[in-house]
Design an enzyme around this catalytic site. Structure first.
Site, PDB file in Angstrom:
ATOM      1  N   ASP A  98       0.853  -1.191   0.000  1.00 36.10           N
ATOM      2  CA  ASP A  98       0.000   0.000   0.000  1.00 36.10           C
ATOM      3  C   ASP A  98       0.890   1.243   0.000  1.00 36.10           C
ATOM      4  OD1 ASP A  98      -2.249   1.665   0.493  1.00 36.10           O
ATOM      5  OD2 ASP A  98      -3.145   0.117   1.775  1.00 36.10           O
ATOM      6  N   ASP A 198      -2.986   4.587  -2.306  1.00 43.80           N
ATOM      7  CA  ASP A 198      -3.961   5.198  -1.406  1.00 43.80           C
ATOM      8  C   ASP A 198      -4.438   6.548  -1.965  1.00 43.80           C
ATOM      9  OD1 ASP A 198      -5.116   5.062   1.344  1.00 43.80           O
ATOM     10  OD2 ASP A 198      -3.978   6.900   1.649  1.00 43.80           O
ATOM     11  N   GLU A 248      -6.898   3.781  -5.330  1.00 46.26           N
ATOM     12  CA  GLU A 248      -8.090   4.114  -4.548  1.00 46.26           C
ATOM     13  C   GLU A 248      -8.523   5.514  -4.963  1.00 46.26           C
ATOM     14  OE1 GLU A 248      -9.661   4.536   0.051  1.00 46.26           O
ATOM     15  OE2 GLU A 248      -7.747   5.371  -0.531  1.00 46.26           O
ATOM     16  N   HIS A 322     -10.965  -2.101   4.982  1.00 47.68           N
ATOM     17  CA  HIS A 322     -10.691  -1.667   6.353  1.00 47.68           C
ATOM     18  C   HIS A 322     -11.350  -0.326   6.689  1.00 47.68           C
ATOM     19  CE1 HIS A 322      -7.966   0.349   3.719  1.00 47.68           C
ATOM     20  NE2 HIS A 322      -7.689   1.217   4.662  1.00 47.68           N
ATOM     21  N   ASP A 323     -12.008   0.287   5.722  1.00 42.37           N
ATOM     22  CA  ASP A 323     -12.684   1.572   5.975  1.00 42.37           C
ATOM     23  C   ASP A 323     -14.208   1.438   5.966  1.00 42.37           C
ATOM     24  OD1 ASP A 323     -10.237   2.949   5.948  1.00 42.37           O
ATOM     25  OD2 ASP A 323     -10.325   3.223   3.774  1.00 42.37           O
TER      26      ASP A 323
HETATM   27  C1  GLC Z   1      -7.521   5.765   2.542  1.00 38.91           C
HETATM   28  C2  GLC Z   1      -7.302   4.599   3.480  1.00 38.91           C
HETATM   29  C3  GLC Z   1      -7.749   5.017   4.846  1.00 38.91           C
HETATM   30  C4  GLC Z   1      -6.921   6.183   5.284  1.00 38.91           C
HETATM   31  C5  GLC Z   1      -6.948   7.324   4.261  1.00 38.91           C
HETATM   32  C6  GLC Z   1      -5.850   8.309   4.509  1.00 38.91           C
HETATM   33  O1  GLC Z   1      -8.855   6.098   2.385  1.00 38.91           O
HETATM   34  O2  GLC Z   1      -7.948   3.471   3.001  1.00 38.91           O
HETATM   35  O3  GLC Z   1      -7.693   3.974   5.775  1.00 38.91           O
HETATM   36  O4  GLC Z   1      -7.372   6.673   6.512  1.00 38.91           O
HETATM   37  O5  GLC Z   1      -6.763   6.852   2.957  1.00 38.91           O
HETATM   38  O6  GLC Z   1      -4.609   7.751   4.189  1.00 38.91           O
END
Ligand code: GLC
Length: 588
Positions: A98, A198, A248, A322-323
């Site tokens: 990641d 990310d 993402e 995980h979110d």
């Molecule tokens: C993404 C991750 C999340 C994190 C955010 C900031 O959305 O999946 O867990 O808090 O980025 O890095």
């Protein structure tokens, strides 16, 4: 037929902190993952995406990185990571790391040097001068509150789209981009097979930052001005064009995702977008609850599946990460139909066009945490919003009710391995509480039971590898006006496109097209029986997969019903609560 090397792969997401603890400190670690490689291989995973394990103050559980090229001692050592790469490789699985490149932790040496006044490093971040009582813009942090923090010593503000300890990097500075390329090269040389980027579509900010009078600022920096240019450069200069890469994408658009993921653009392999996971946000607000809008969900799937197909892009398929709260608690049923709904939800996305992701515990039908007290929560976003909700005048019961539905901690509870102490996750005290349903929902139980949710996921993973119609076929939607049923068909064949136009019935006699492969996926999204018309074209089709035993409940004549094959030219199919039926041309 589309040729994408990764289209038959399935990616398993590991949240290391909550996966398996090998040293009894209550936190999962790399040694724990190594111990569970047989399990992951057994499920059929091709790539293992690990959320960040780099040195970090853990304000945001590792998404606040202090050193991109080392391992946080809490998770193990570089030798452990090398061992993990080696041992997963020998089982035919790759590691996907990641890359958190929108921001660093404020503990990162770059930020520390910026703080110490080094101009060169201040240019690594987004600093702005201005009076201490007025933020440079009115943008909001995604974790609540203003997106700017003032540093009296420097008399400057810095931008943080996330936590105050996550300072946004300045991608317009070519030196920053070079530093980040070196991070990718470092891990590529170690033998990792893929990267997840990310919130990558947030990295390109506009040159002039201005107030947003209609929103929280996101429209200025989501899919920002130079994003495609920067991604192309990153991919080209690090030579990762042939690796599996997923971006993402936060509050993104279909057009941008087509560009991010279509092969000729040479950016990424695929994209995560989140629109389908906002259908239960009242007025688009994560912290306002409402019943899921199933029609909106169906329309989003339709728009993104067809849009990406027509534009040549590629979707990452997922419900959980995980979110996100657990999908069975959100769109399924945690009680009587837990197993059925978990299986239906799994099939509903695994059989679509794209690459499926399984988030740890999803393959067991793990549920939300049902924490009762704020002291049980760990997530920075949840703790911030608890305060914000109270400030807005909610009672603590109301605020806890909202967190119970929406907190990211719902998916961060320890993996449920067994009915033993702490669900077999740790011999110590877990960093976050285990859910009390672990004696019933755990790996040990489910591995022994072919009818389990785990057994069903295993079948889905195997089917994607076996049937090119799943990995390579086209998709078209059925039952489009019906809010209760998500239905689609997948076709791979002679290029006539028959079956692709969802408005048309599939012509009878299609079985004459010998090369064709054709699947019909029918998902009941409700806890009630739903009856739908059975298309004449399903003549001769058999059940490939389902979550109820025996034949699908056709209301044709009895002989047909009993044989599980449907051969008449009319009639109906009754979908039982949360039933999924997958029909295949030629299957028996
Ligand atoms: C993404 C991750 C999340 C994190 C955010 C900031 O959305 O999946 O867990 O808090 O980025 O890095």
């Amino acid at each position: 037929m589309e040729h994408r090397a990764f289209s038959s792969k399935v990616i398993y997401q590991i949240y290391p902190k909550s996966f398996m603890d090998s040293d009894g400190d209550g936190l999962g670690d790399l040694g724990g993952i190594i111990r569970k490689l047989d399990y992951l291989e057994g499920l059929g995973a091709d790539l293992l995406w690990l959320t960040p394990v780099f040195p970090s103050p853990q304000r945001d559980n590792g998404y606040d990185v202090a050193d991109y090229c080392a391992i946080d001692p809490r998770f193990g050592t570089m030798a452990d990571m090398e061992e993990l790469i080696r041992q997963s490789g020998s089982r035919g699985m790759g590691i996907m790391l990641d890359m958190v490149f929108n921001h660093t932790s404020t503990s990162h040496p770059w930020f520390q040097k910026a703080l110490a006044g080094e101009k060169e490093y201040q240019d690594y971040y987004i600093f702005r001068e201005g009076p201490p009582d007025r933020c440079p813009t009115n943008w909001q942090s995604k974790f609540g509150g203003p997106a700017w923090e003032y540093l009296p010593a420097l008399k400057k503000w810095y931008l943080h789209l996330f936590d105050v300890t996550q300072a946004d990097l300045n991608w317009d500075n070519p030196r920053v981009r070079e530093e980040l390329k070196n991070v990718i090269r470092f891990w590529k040389d170690k033998g990792v097979q893929g990267f997840r980027f990310d919130v990558i579509n947030l990295v390109s900010k506009p040159e002039v930052l201005e107030d947003d009078f209609t929103g929280d600022g996101r429209r200025f920096y989501s899919d920002g001005p130079h994003i495609h240019e920067y991604l192309k450069e990153l991919v080209r200069d690090t030579g990762i064009g042939d690796m599996v890469t997923v971006g993402e994408m936060s509050s993104t658009s279909l057009d941008n995702c087509i560009r991010y993921s279509s092969p000729q653009e040479q950016e990424l392999s695929m994209c995560f977008n989140f629109h389908h996971l906002k259908v239960d946000y009242a007025h688009g607000d994560k912290w306002s609850l409402m019943e899921p809008d199933r029609m909106a969900l169906k329309e989003l799937f339709r728009a993104w599946q067809l849009g990406m197909q027509d534009g040549g892009g590629w979707n990452a398929l997922f419900w959980c990460n995980h979110d996100q709260p657990r999908i069975v608690s959100r769109l399924g049923d945690e009680g009587r139909f837990r197993t059925e709904s978990a299986k239906m939800l799994a099939a509903s996305i695994h059989l679509m066009r794209g690459t499926p992701y399984i988030y740890q515990g999803e393959e067991l039908g793990m549920t939300n945490a049902h924490y009762q007290d704020i002291s049980q929560y760990r997530d920075v976003e949840s703790l911030n919003y608890y305060r914000i909700l109270l400030d807005q005048g909610k009672t603590w019961e109301e605020a806890l009710g909202i967190l119970a539905a929406r907190s990211r901690d719902n998916s961060r509870t320890p993996m449920q391995w067994s009915a033993g102490q702490n669900a077999g996750f740790t011999a110590g005290t877990p960093w976050i509480m285990v859910i009390d349903n672990y004696p019933a929902i755990n790996v040990e139980n489910q591995k022994a039971d072919p009818q389990s949710v785990y057994g069903f996921y295993k079948k889905l993973v195997a089917l994607r590898k076996e049937k090119t119609v799943i990995s390579h076929g086209r998709i078209a939607f059925l039952e489009e006006e019906n809010p209760d049923v998500l239905a689609y068909e997948r076709t791979l064949g002679d290029g006539t496109g028959a079956g692709v136009d969802s408005k048309k019935q599939i012509p009878e006699g299609r079985s004459g097209l010998k090369e064709d492969q054709h699947l019909v996926v029918l998902c009941n999204l409700t806890a009630r029986d739903i009856t739908i018309p059975a298309a004449p074209a399903w003549a001769g089709y058999g059940k490939l997969l389902g979550n109820y035993e025996g034949a699908p409940k056709f209301t044709g004549d009895k002989a047909e019903r009993d044989s599980g094959r449907y051969t008449a030219g009319g009639g109906y199919l009754v979908l039982r609560p949360f039933e999924v039926v997958v029909l295949e041309q030629g299957a028996s």
